[in-house]
Design a protein around this motif. Structure first.
Motif, PDB file in Angstrom:
ATOM      1  N   GLN A  41       0.844  -1.192   0.000  1.00  0.00           N
ATOM      2  CA  GLN A  41       0.000   0.000   0.000  1.00  0.00           C
ATOM      3  C   GLN A  41       0.886   1.251   0.000  1.00  0.00           C
ATOM      4  N   VAL A  42       0.933   1.947  -1.148  1.00  0.00           N
ATOM      5  CA  VAL A  42       1.687   3.201  -1.244  1.00  0.00           C
ATOM      6  C   VAL A  42       0.705   4.342  -1.021  1.00  0.00           C
ATOM      7  N   LYS A  43       0.755   4.934   0.159  1.00  0.00           N
ATOM      8  CA  LYS A  43      -0.273   5.919   0.519  1.00  0.00           C
ATOM      9  C   LYS A  43       0.011   7.300  -0.057  1.00  0.00           C
ATOM     10  N   ASP A  44       1.193   7.807   0.176  1.00  0.00           N
ATOM     11  CA  ASP A  44       1.532   9.169  -0.275  1.00  0.00           C
ATOM     12  C   ASP A  44       2.813   9.135  -1.109  1.00  0.00           C
ATOM     13  N   ASP A  45       3.947   9.275  -0.437  1.00  0.00           N
ATOM     14  CA  ASP A  45       5.228   9.294  -1.130  1.00  0.00           C
ATOM     15  C   ASP A  45       5.707   7.876  -1.415  1.00  0.00           C
ATOM     16  N   PRO A  46       6.508   7.697  -2.466  1.00  0.00           N
ATOM     17  CA  PRO A  46       7.074   6.366  -2.764  1.00  0.00           C
ATOM     18  C   PRO A  46       7.985   5.888  -1.638  1.00  0.00           C
ATOM     19  N   PHE A  47       8.153   4.574  -1.544  1.00  0.00           N
ATOM     20  CA  PHE A  47       9.132   4.016  -0.620  1.00  0.00           C
ATOM     21  C   PHE A  47      10.511   4.188  -1.245  1.00  0.00           C
ATOM     22  N   ALA A  48      11.463   4.676  -0.443  1.00  0.00           N
ATOM     23  CA  ALA A  48      12.749   5.068  -1.023  1.00  0.00           C
ATOM     24  C   ALA A  48      13.897   4.729  -0.077  1.00  0.00           C
ATOM     25  N   TYR A  49      15.094   4.996  -0.580  1.00  0.00           N
ATOM     26  CA  TYR A  49      16.353   4.690   0.127  1.00  0.00           C
ATOM     27  C   TYR A  49      16.357   5.248   1.551  1.00  0.00           C
ATOM     28  N   ASN A  50      16.874   4.437   2.473  1.00  0.00           N
ATOM     29  CA  ASN A  50      17.088   4.797   3.870  1.00  0.00           C
ATOM     30  C   ASN A  50      15.796   4.870   4.685  1.00  0.00           C
ATOM     31  N   GLU A  51      14.715   4.240   4.194  1.00  0.00           N
ATOM     32  CA  GLU A  51      13.469   4.177   4.943  1.00  0.00           C
ATOM     33  C   GLU A  51      13.253   2.764   5.485  1.00  0.00           C
ATOM     34  N   SER A  52      12.458   2.680   6.554  1.00  0.00           N
ATOM     35  CA  SER A  52      12.053   1.387   7.104  1.00  0.00           C
ATOM     36  C   SER A  52      10.533   1.355   7.181  1.00  0.00           C
ATOM     37  N   ASP A  53       9.971   0.220   6.776  1.00  0.00           N
ATOM     38  CA  ASP A  53       8.507   0.101   6.783  1.00  0.00           C
ATOM     39  C   ASP A  53       8.139  -1.363   6.550  1.00  0.00           C
ATOM     40  N   PRO A  54       7.064  -1.879   7.174  1.00  0.00           N
ATOM     41  CA  PRO A  54       6.635  -3.255   6.893  1.00  0.00           C
ATOM     42  C   PRO A  54       6.345  -3.507   5.421  1.00  0.00           C
ATOM     43  N   ASN A  55       5.871  -2.469   4.706  1.00  0.00           N
ATOM     44  CA  ASN A  55       5.621  -2.623   3.278  1.00  0.00           C
ATOM     45  C   ASN A  55       6.914  -2.888   2.511  1.00  0.00           C
ATOM     46  N   ILE A  56       8.005  -2.307   2.973  1.00  0.00           N
ATOM     47  CA  ILE A  56       9.292  -2.522   2.298  1.00  0.00           C
ATOM     48  C   ILE A  56       9.729  -3.971   2.437  1.00  0.00           C
ATOM     49  N   GLU A  57       9.417  -4.583   3.577  1.00  0.00           N
ATOM     50  CA  GLU A  57       9.719  -6.006   3.748  1.00  0.00           C
ATOM     51  C   GLU A  57       8.975  -6.838   2.698  1.00  0.00           C
ATOM     52  N   ASP A  58       7.709  -6.489   2.424  1.00  0.00           N
ATOM     53  CA  ASP A  58       6.963  -7.208   1.383  1.00  0.00           C
ATOM     54  C   ASP A  58       7.548  -6.949   0.000  1.00  0.00           C
ATOM     55  N   GLN A  74      12.569  -2.328 -12.485  1.00  0.00           N
ATOM     56  CA  GLN A  74      11.924  -1.264 -13.267  1.00  0.00           C
ATOM     57  C   GLN A  74      12.432  -1.265 -14.712  1.00  0.00           C
ATOM     58  N   LYS A  75      13.743  -1.429 -14.875  1.00  0.00           N
ATOM     59  CA  LYS A  75      14.314  -1.440 -16.221  1.00  0.00           C
ATOM     60  C   LYS A  75      13.783  -2.605 -17.040  1.00  0.00           C
ATOM     61  N   ASP A  76      13.727  -3.795 -16.440  1.00  0.00           N
ATOM     62  CA  ASP A  76      13.273  -4.985 -17.159  1.00  0.00           C
ATOM     63  C   ASP A  76      11.791  -4.926 -17.505  1.00  0.00           C
ATOM     64  N   ASN A  77      11.034  -4.132 -16.775  1.00  0.00           N
ATOM     65  CA  ASN A  77       9.584  -4.073 -17.002  1.00  0.00           C
ATOM     66  C   ASN A  77       9.139  -2.737 -17.591  1.00  0.00           C
ATOM     67  N   GLU A  78      10.085  -2.006 -18.178  1.00  0.00           N
ATOM     68  CA  GLU A  78       9.828  -0.770 -18.907  1.00  0.00           C
ATOM     69  C   GLU A  78       9.092   0.261 -18.054  1.00  0.00           C
ATOM     70  N   LEU A  79       9.518   0.341 -16.786  1.00  0.00           N
ATOM     71  CA  LEU A  79       9.004   1.360 -15.888  1.00  0.00           C
ATOM     72  C   LEU A  79      10.061   2.457 -15.754  1.00  0.00           C
ATOM     73  N   GLU A  80       9.641   3.627 -15.299  1.00  0.00           N
ATOM     74  CA  GLU A  80      10.607   4.699 -15.051  1.00  0.00           C
ATOM     75  C   GLU A  80      11.584   4.242 -13.975  1.00  0.00           C
ATOM     76  N   VAL A  81      12.876   4.306 -14.290  1.00  0.00           N
ATOM     77  CA  VAL A  81      13.893   3.799 -13.374  1.00  0.00           C
ATOM     78  C   VAL A  81      14.220   4.883 -12.355  1.00  0.00           C
ATOM     79  N   THR A  82      13.647   4.756 -11.177  1.00  0.00           N
ATOM     80  CA  THR A  82      13.831   5.737 -10.110  1.00  0.00           C
ATOM     81  C   THR A  82      14.514   5.138  -8.879  1.00  0.00           C
ATOM     82  N   GLY A  83      14.471   3.811  -8.769  1.00  0.00           N
ATOM     83  CA  GLY A  83      14.984   3.179  -7.559  1.00  0.00           C
ATOM     84  C   GLY A  83      14.052   3.334  -6.378  1.00  0.00           C
ATOM     85  N   GLU A  84      12.881   3.910  -6.607  1.00  0.00           N
ATOM     86  CA  GLU A  84      11.861   4.068  -5.580  1.00  0.00           C
ATOM     87  C   GLU A  84      10.613   3.277  -5.987  1.00  0.00           C
TER      88      GLU A  84
END
Length: 494
Positions: free
Chosen positions: A401-418, A449-459
């Protein structure tokens, strides 16, 4: 008080009750003639007539108490601030009586719901494709149907449905909730669920579809020079036993060396169907099933089979295997010492029968307990496997569940584990599975993201999360890394 009105209502109420009892007995007598040679579950005609007499006697004894119901009816009709429909009150009284039993499997179905129920058993229906039950007052997923929108969306056994399109299902009976969930093919529904072990509520969008009720799927595998037959049963409907027997015969003609019966995610169905299947494997010297009636009397049921099959059999179960699936697993386990592989099943040990109310509506009421060949009642406990085997961790990943901002580097969250579980399951190694978004996770996201033709953001925004989930579900549905099936085949070939 209008004495005449009260008298008429009392007569009408009693007529409904007597009508239900009479229809039930007639239905049972018909069942006795039609099922004696198949399931052996019908009582004798004499017992049924005695039972009918007993129920009528109870009715007569409680006539005085029934007048209390009529008093309530009349008080509401004569005093409530708004006009109330008679039928609404009568159906509400029936619903209340059934709900007071505290049994999620005893339910009232009006005419429209009954038509949908029959449609679901006999052919196909439109909706999300999930078997649900009422568990501790919560509308709960027993199992999604194979290849259904519910399965594709990632619904799992024991998910609790809280809202449908933003409307709470609290206070609704099971079939009222089901009617909200079902809908026309192509329409979309948003279901909010509580998943055990997950802190946040999950909101899942599902596009409804036609749900065909094919129940028998067959596969063959060659392992170490041995032919292994794999028959998956997704439910037990009218034609399941016949189709199953035909497929077993084909496999035997090919020289099958072992059989896997896969009832994972199978929510059950018609009792005679599983009985006919058990009669193919359980020899006549031991019961394949026991039934306990409301008086506590136990009856044992046997097949006519002389000798056991000359090949081993393994049953595959999981937490979505319920009712008739559990009968199959525990009967083969106890009566024939066949192995059961997987995880502990759902735990439903009761048998329901439908009783017509005479106007197209029906009460589906719990009438019996079913017991294993050794007399064990698995209700609420489930069937334990003889060989326990979990699936890979990524099979248990939750929708992100991405509520507001994307999940990104240096964050911790149960969603990131999934997210990390999904990436690992799709062979994009994140390096860790603890919910911390480090450099390794970022690189894995970029590669995906690259393999699935998505914008490569790392987020991971909602778009990336949805593609991750879709790709993972495709892999799961294709049977990749099916450790439980692999273990079942290993047990067969030892």
């Amino acid at each position: 008080m209008n004495i005449k009105k009260r008298y008429i209502v009392l007569i009408a109420f009693i007529a409904i009750v007597i009508g239900a009892v009479g229809t039930y007995a007639a239905g049972q007598l018909f069942s006795n003639f039609s099922n004696n040679s198949n399931s052996g579950l019908a009582s004798t005609d004499r017992d049924l007539l005695l039972e009918l007499a007993d129920q009528q006697e109870v009715l007569e004894e409680n006539m005085g108490e029934m007048s209390k119901v009529v008093n309530a009816f009349t008080i509401i009709k004569e005093n409530y601030v708004e006009e109330v429909d008679d039928n609404q009150l009568i159906e509400g009284a029936i619903q209340g009586m059934l709900q007071s039993l505290g049994d999620p499997y005893t339910v009232y179905m009006d005419k429209e719901t009954m038509e949908q129920f029959n449609e679901q058993i006999e052919s196909s229906f439109e909706g999300i494709g999930a078997e649900v039950s009422m568990v501790n007052g919560n509308v709960t997923i027993v199992a999604p149907i194979k290849d259904s929108p519910a399965e594709k969306a990632g619904l799992k056994p024991n998910d609790q449905i809280l809202t449908v399109d933003g409307e709470s299902v609290e206070g609704l009976d099971l079939y009222e909730a089901v009617n909200k969930i079902r809908g026309e093919k192509g329409s979309e529904v948003t279901i909010e669920i509580r998943r055990p072990g997950v802190e946040d509520l999950l909101s899942i969008d599902i596009t409804r579809d036609s749900i065909p009720l094919q129940t028998v799927y067959v596969e063959e595998k060659e392992t170490d020079g041995k032919l292994i037959g794999i028959i998956e049963l997704t439910s037990f409907s009218e034609n399941t036993a016949k189709e199953f027997a035909a497929e077993v015969e084909k496999l035997e003609e090919k020289g099958m060396d072992g059989l896997v019966i896969d009832v994972r995610g199978n929510p059950g169905g018609l009792l005679p169907a599983v009985e006919e299947i058990l009669k193919l494997f359980v020899t006549k010297d031991t019961p394949y099933l026991q039934i306990e009636d409301p008086t506590g009397k136990k009856s044992r049921y046997f097949s006519d089979l002389e000798t056991a099959k000359d090949y081993p059999i393994v049953t595959l179960i999981n937490e979505g295997s319920a009712s008739a699936s559990e009968i199959l697993a525990v009967s083969l386990k106890e009566a024939m010492n066949y192995e059961v592989v997987g995880t502990t099943s759902f735990g439903k040990g009761t048998v329901q029968q439908t009783v017509s109310m005479g106007d197209g509506s029906t009460i589906k009421i719990t009438r019996f307990k079913w017991l294993s060949p050794e007399g064990n009642w698995i209700h609420e406990d489930g069937v334990e496997p003889t060989v326990e085997q979990e699936m890979p961790d990524y099979y248990y990943a939750n929708p992100v569940q991405v509520k507001d901002d994307p999940f990104a580097y240096n964050e911790s969250d149960p969603n990131i584990e999934d997210i990390q579980l999904m990436l690992e399951g799709l062979d994009y190694n994140p390096g860790r599975l603890d919910g911390y978004f480090d450099e390794g996770t970022k690189k894995a996201v970029e590669a995906f993201q690259k393999d699935n033709e998505l914008e490569v953001t790392g987020e991971v925004d909602q778009s990336t999360a949805e593609v991750l989930q879709t790709k993972l579900m495709e892999k799961v549905r294709n049977g990749a890394d099916d450790l439980q099936l692999e273990k079942a085949i290993e047990v067969l070939t030892k």
